[in-house]
Design an enzyme around this catalytic site. Structure first.
Site, mmCIF file in Angstrom:
data_model
loop_
_atom_site.group_PDB
_atom_site.id
_atom_site.type_symbol
_atom_site.label_atom_id
_atom_site.label_comp_id
_atom_site.label_asym_id
_atom_site.label_seq_id
_atom_site.Cartn_x
_atom_site.Cartn_y
_atom_site.Cartn_z
ATOM 1 N N SER A 96 0.855 -1.286 0.215
ATOM 2 C CA SER A 96 0.194 0.268 -0.315
ATOM 3 C C SER A 96 1.110 1.405 0.010
ATOM 4 O O SER A 96 1.395 1.425 -0.888
ATOM 5 C CB SER A 96 -1.129 0.122 1.214
ATOM 6 O OG SER A 96 -1.576 1.190 1.119
ATOM 7 N N ASP A 237 -1.988 6.496 -3.893
ATOM 8 C CA ASP A 237 -1.813 5.407 -3.098
ATOM 9 C C ASP A 237 -0.998 4.616 -3.680
ATOM 10 O O ASP A 237 -1.327 4.567 -4.790
ATOM 11 C CB ASP A 237 -2.351 5.367 -1.479
ATOM 12 C CG ASP A 237 -3.456 3.830 -1.460
ATOM 13 O OD1 ASP A 237 -3.731 3.998 -2.647
ATOM 14 O OD2 ASP A 237 -3.111 3.272 -0.435
ATOM 15 N N ASP A 241 -6.102 1.931 -3.753
ATOM 16 C CA ASP A 241 -7.378 2.010 -2.976
ATOM 17 C C ASP A 241 -7.977 3.729 -2.294
ATOM 18 O O ASP A 241 -8.529 2.931 -1.927
ATOM 19 C CB ASP A 241 -7.232 1.035 -1.796
ATOM 20 C CG ASP A 241 -6.480 0.723 -0.846
ATOM 21 O OD1 ASP A 241 -5.312 1.659 -0.602
ATOM 22 O OD2 ASP A 241 -6.627 0.215 0.097
#
Ligand code: MG
Length: 450
Positions: A96, A237, A241
């Site tokens: 992430s 990011d 998401d």
């Protein structure tokens, strides 16, 4: 409840070659394959360690007899969309927003949500006990590459908008060399926009900016917005998401303000409950009041938001929208996970309808003042109890730590899952009120610091 050991709020993560190794991912693959027999869809972000960790994951899954469909490099919400109702489960190799030396695994359930706490604890238990259902030589799984499945995800977003809704709009995109480099510019072009992209080559060394989209990291995007006269700039990011924005004047749009603006747009045509963590700005309360919706608070973490939304719907209660004040927004008529591509698209839908610039919409929101602070302590539970006791005329909510509120002032004090700290958040109508509240809290917790 038992605590998760290995997995955090959004999967398991670590520095590659230290806590994150092919051996660990192989075991996760074997545990997942043992729990979710069938065909598993997998994907990865653009990190340099992605290919070897994907190979380890595949080896583990196929060793248990699972077949693997490899979707290649794609955003986490794209994999979630692909998995939903089609595969036994999914697994995404991603860290992430973490820096390039990190990587990790997010597990996706058949319904497209991230795996919940109880199931993650069961999976961790299998790792600890080395409890795998390994197949014999006749029963091993096979793999198939399916790089085109991502098209389903793009089509799934586009069907929510009128054809050509972005015609005449110029937009700037910064996927941060992550997987959205392969999706968001294409998506916004297909909506009719003129797209200018930066950091649009997939590159796991992240040469342009780090995977966490910060105001500092988005200066280049802001310049492109100003140079091209774009309606906004959008950035993601490291696994897309989340989506964050700069407005038409090149200013970073604080994510709680983004959430409020898009929630207002969505809730004008879809009434019900807005689900969000206790850490979110009271802007969302204003939006709920203005649109005839109500707010339901959850623990901090998108998985709790998604599962609460599903729980309400299962109970027959209409749900309007969900999301966090960090650019992670959840559209219940699309799918039950944060979706950065959908959020970029929704910004176009919102501006096309508003007929006014994003900067004007943002400036009309109340100027609440927000303060966030980390406090080192070995006694987080005592800190939380002390704060609750210190403000008897405030309402107290123990959903996650303690959230105390009175009028237009609230504060949240909660422990970190991973470090010996508590986080203190304060929001009030103006700076002075927020600072006064912060100081009152800090005075109360002083005996526990260190
Ligand atoms: Mg993410």
């Amino acid at each position: 409840m038992e605590e998760k050991q290995l997995f955090g709020t959004n999967g398991v993560r670590g520095v590659v070659g230290e806590s994150m190794t092919p051996g660990l991912v192989l075991r996760i693959g074997q545990a997942l394959g043992s729990m979710r027999p069938g065909t598993i869809a997998i994907g990865r972000d653009t990190r340099t360690s992605g290919p070897i960790l994907v190979d380890a994951l595949k080896a583990g899954l196929m060793a248990t007899g699972c077949d693997v469909v490899d979707c290649g490099v794609l955003p986490t919400p794209a994999l979630q969309y692909i998995v939903r109702d089609t595969f036994a489960a999914g697994a995404m190799i991603t860290a992430s927003h973490n820096p390039p030396e990190y990587n990790g695994v997010k597990i996706v359930e058949r319904d497209g949500t991230e795996m919940g706490d109880a199931e993650v604890i069961a999976l961790e238990g299998r790792l600890v006990r080395e409890e795998y259902t390994l197949a014999g030589w006749r029963g091993l799984g096979a793999e198939r590459a399916a790089p085109d499945l991502v098209e389903r995800y793009l089509d799934g977003i586009l069907e929510h908008f009128p054809t050509g809704v972005g015609a005449g709009m110029t937009v700037a995109v910064d996927p941060g060399s992550g997987p959205a480099a392969l999706t968001t510019p294409n998506l916004l072009s297909r909506m009719g926009c003129e797209v200018h992209a930066i950091n649009a080559q997939p590159d796991g060394t992240f040469p342009g900016r780090m995977p966490e989209p910060t105001a500092d990291g988005l200066k280049a995007l802001a310049e492109i917005v100003l140079e091209t006269g774009a309606a906004f700039g959008v950035a993601h990011d490291g696994d897309a998401d989340r989506a964050v924005f700069v407005d038409d004047r090149g200013r970073y749009l604080e994510e709680n303000r983004e959430f409020a603006l898009i929630a207002r747009h969505v809730c004008r045509r879809r009434q019900g409950v807005i689900v969000t963590p206790v850490s979110t700005s009271q802007l969302i309360e204003d939006v709920a009041a203005a649109t005839g919706c109500t707010v339901r608070y959850t623990r901090v973490g998108s998985i709790y938001v998604a599962r609460t939304m599903l729980g309400l719907i299962a109970a027959g209660i209409p749900v309007a929208f969900g999301g966090e004040g960090n650019g992670g927004l959840i559209y219940p008529d699309h799918q039950f996970c944060r979706d950065g591509g959908m959020t970029a698209a929704m910004m176009i839908g919102m501006l096309a309808e508003a007929g006014r610039p994003l900067s004007a919409l943002a400036d009309e929101l109340p100027p609440y003042h927000f303060i966030s602070k980390r406090i080192h302590t070995q006694r987080p539970d005592e800190v939380i109890a002390a704060v609750e006791a210190a403000f008897p005329d405030f309402s107290a909510d123990r959903t996650d730590g303690v959230r105390i509120a009175k009028g237009k002032t609230w504060a949240l004090v909660r422990r970190s899952g991973t470090e010996p700290i508590v986080r203190v958040m304060v929001e009030a109508e103006d700076r002075l009120s927020a600072e006064t509240m912060r100081d009152a809290i800090l005075e109360r917790v002083a005996p526990f610091i260190g």
